[in-house]
Design a protein around this motif. Structure first.
Motif: not given
Lengths: 331, 331
Positions: A248-251, A256-258, A260-268, B259-260
């Motif tokens: 993620i750090r490299k792109s 942005t994707g991460a 948006l996926m914040r909640k997913v990672f939090k749940l995980l 997707l991102l």
């Protein structure tokens, strides 16, 4: 009301997360906490309105991670020793320590003693499953070179825990092996298989991957193996999360994707975070001991305290005595 | 040119991915493939311009996953048996099979024989590390109840593989145990520790989590334990990816995020996907055998073929013989 002795000094981060976890637990549950440690360090961390709800047993000896577990028996003024004695003398019903886990297990086993019929107490851990539940794995480190009769006792004790603390009516029990077929296993598991055959809930061999698919509530194994499985699981999870972070750090797009996926990672994280669980009960001793991770935060300590309360409240030990007697009568 | 016998029928998906993998390998590397299986099924899968570059040995017996490994020795017309015989007779230098892995290991061990000084051949696997490399773990399933002298041989053979195939000049070697301290371990690993002390590259005990942090190039363990570690790792990885997918499905924002992050997940998959690696070499036999996963796709088969070529080209067996002799002279 249940009385819990808490080693206030043992964790890697000193008394702060421990005292905080204890105070947070008091906000939600009724119990009597006894903090063991240095008053001068504990008191400033206690909000005034909780000072009369918590008693402190003063001592300033703390067994550090670099000390040998065998020292524990000699250092009678250590926080872990005193917490154990409180349980032994009936002044507390259970203890929680994030300190030297070898010392905690040694003291709990030697000073409190084993339950009748238990050859070796076992350390219990909880693994997240795909189905959103937890499976119990034991032993994860109290014993090495376990014999078949030990693995049988682990299975029975794990079943009692699942039934009485986790409320699973008829827990299914698996034997950790290198294949599902009856023919798979090493000498010890093959002999264990025979001893467990016909035991209520026994499903036979389960593989490493089955720990996470929810096919079994309780999985029994030797402590050397349980430790490896646990450490490997933590290693894989942390490697994957590390790789994701690196990429993620490299792109910029991935950042942005991460987001948006914040909640997913939090749940995980919640699903695989040991802080959500608390600690590892040492099962098979007279009394109750929860072995917490040295890196426990306040949340982990709070949950470890709930585990101790639940263990005592649900009379796990009485059920173990009963089940072991039943098993021994038949076999 | 290196000749590789390939069991064309053994995988879960029939000959298609196997033949495709073989053709793809031929596009990139010079070698002579000998496909063993049903001509009538193989030929239609072969592009015309490759038909004269690949020879086919006709047979229609395939050992299925439900057959016992012990049957393998009797069924002399099976694809695995014939592929092994090709190596035994010198018509091939190595073999690759995605069929019944127990049968492949049994036949390779019995029909080809063990290298001088090797008590038990071991199955090698490759674990991804945080540092982007791979660590070698062996044994992951060929043996249970290994003795200390077996674990020593695994360590030495793993070192030879790391050095000669992976090009690691001075591979570091770890002993898988339940703690890093010398005092940790079970009876077998403690005795192994003593035998490996002073061996070039030996770093002592490593824990389950160390498999993935790149601290060791080679890790030796009993096959029962290696199997559990491998299956547990796969279980954790698939659980995490399953949980991520589940959560994403429930949230439209997360779908956009995913997707991102697509490229990130793709890179991650590449890092932990066994297809990128190929198969598991069975090390310690006279000859070369790569045991591929039953679910291997064309990419996995292609890489397994490269592994076989590389194993033969780099004279791994000669190095093992040399290293074992050196070790035995000193000890």
């Amino acid at each position: 009301m249940v009385k819990i002795a808490i080693d206030a000094m043992g964790g890697d981060f000193g008394p702060e997360p421990i005292v905080k976890g204890c105070v947070n637990a008091l906000k939600k549950k009724q119990f009597i906490p006894i903090l063991v440690g240095k008053k001068s360090e504990i008191l400033p961390l206690l909000p005034k309105r909780y000072r009369d709800k918590i008693s402190i047993v003063e001592t300033d000896d703390v067994i550090s991670m670099s000390d040998a577990a065998t020292d524990a028996v000699k250092r009678k003024e250590s926080t872990i020793y005193i917490a154990t004695e409180l349980v032994k003398n009936g002044e507390a019903d259970g203890l929680v320590s994030a300190g030297h886990s070898g010392a905690t297990m040694t003291l709990a086993t030697i000073r409190l003693g084993r339950l009748k019929g238990v050859s070796r107490p076992a350390l219990v851990t909880f693994m997240p499953t795909k189905t959103g539940g937890k499976s119990i794995l034991l032993d994860v480190g109290a014993n090495v070179d376990s014999k078949p009769e030990h693995l049988v006792q682990f299975a029975i004790m794990g079943g009692c825990y699942a039934q009485n603390v986790m409320g699973i009516k008829e827990p299914s029990i698996g034997l950790l092996a290198n294949g599902e077929e009856d023919s798979k296993g090493n000498e010890v598991t093959k002999a264990t298989y025979k001893l467990l055959q016909g035991y209520p809930g026994f499903k036979g061999n389960v593989e490493g991957g089955d720990i996470f698919n929810g096919s079994c509530d309780v999985i029994t194994c030797d402590g050397f193996i349980g430790n490896l499985v646990l450490k490997t699981s933590e290693g894989v999870a942390s490697t994957i999360s590390g790789l994701i972070k690196d990429y993620i750090r490299k792109s910029p797009i991935a950042i942005t994707g991460a987001l948006l996926m914040r909640k997913v990672f939090k749940l995980l994280k919640k699903q695989i975070d040991y802080a959500e669980i608390g600690g590892a009960p040492l099962i098979g001793i007279k009394g109750c001991a929860i072995v917490s991770h040295g890196k426990s935060n306040a949340k982990a300590m709070e949950n470890a305290i709930y585990q101790a309360i639940s263990y005592v409240d649900n009379h796990v030990n009485d059920h173990i005595l009963e089940e072991l007697e039943k098993y021994n009568e038949i076999n």
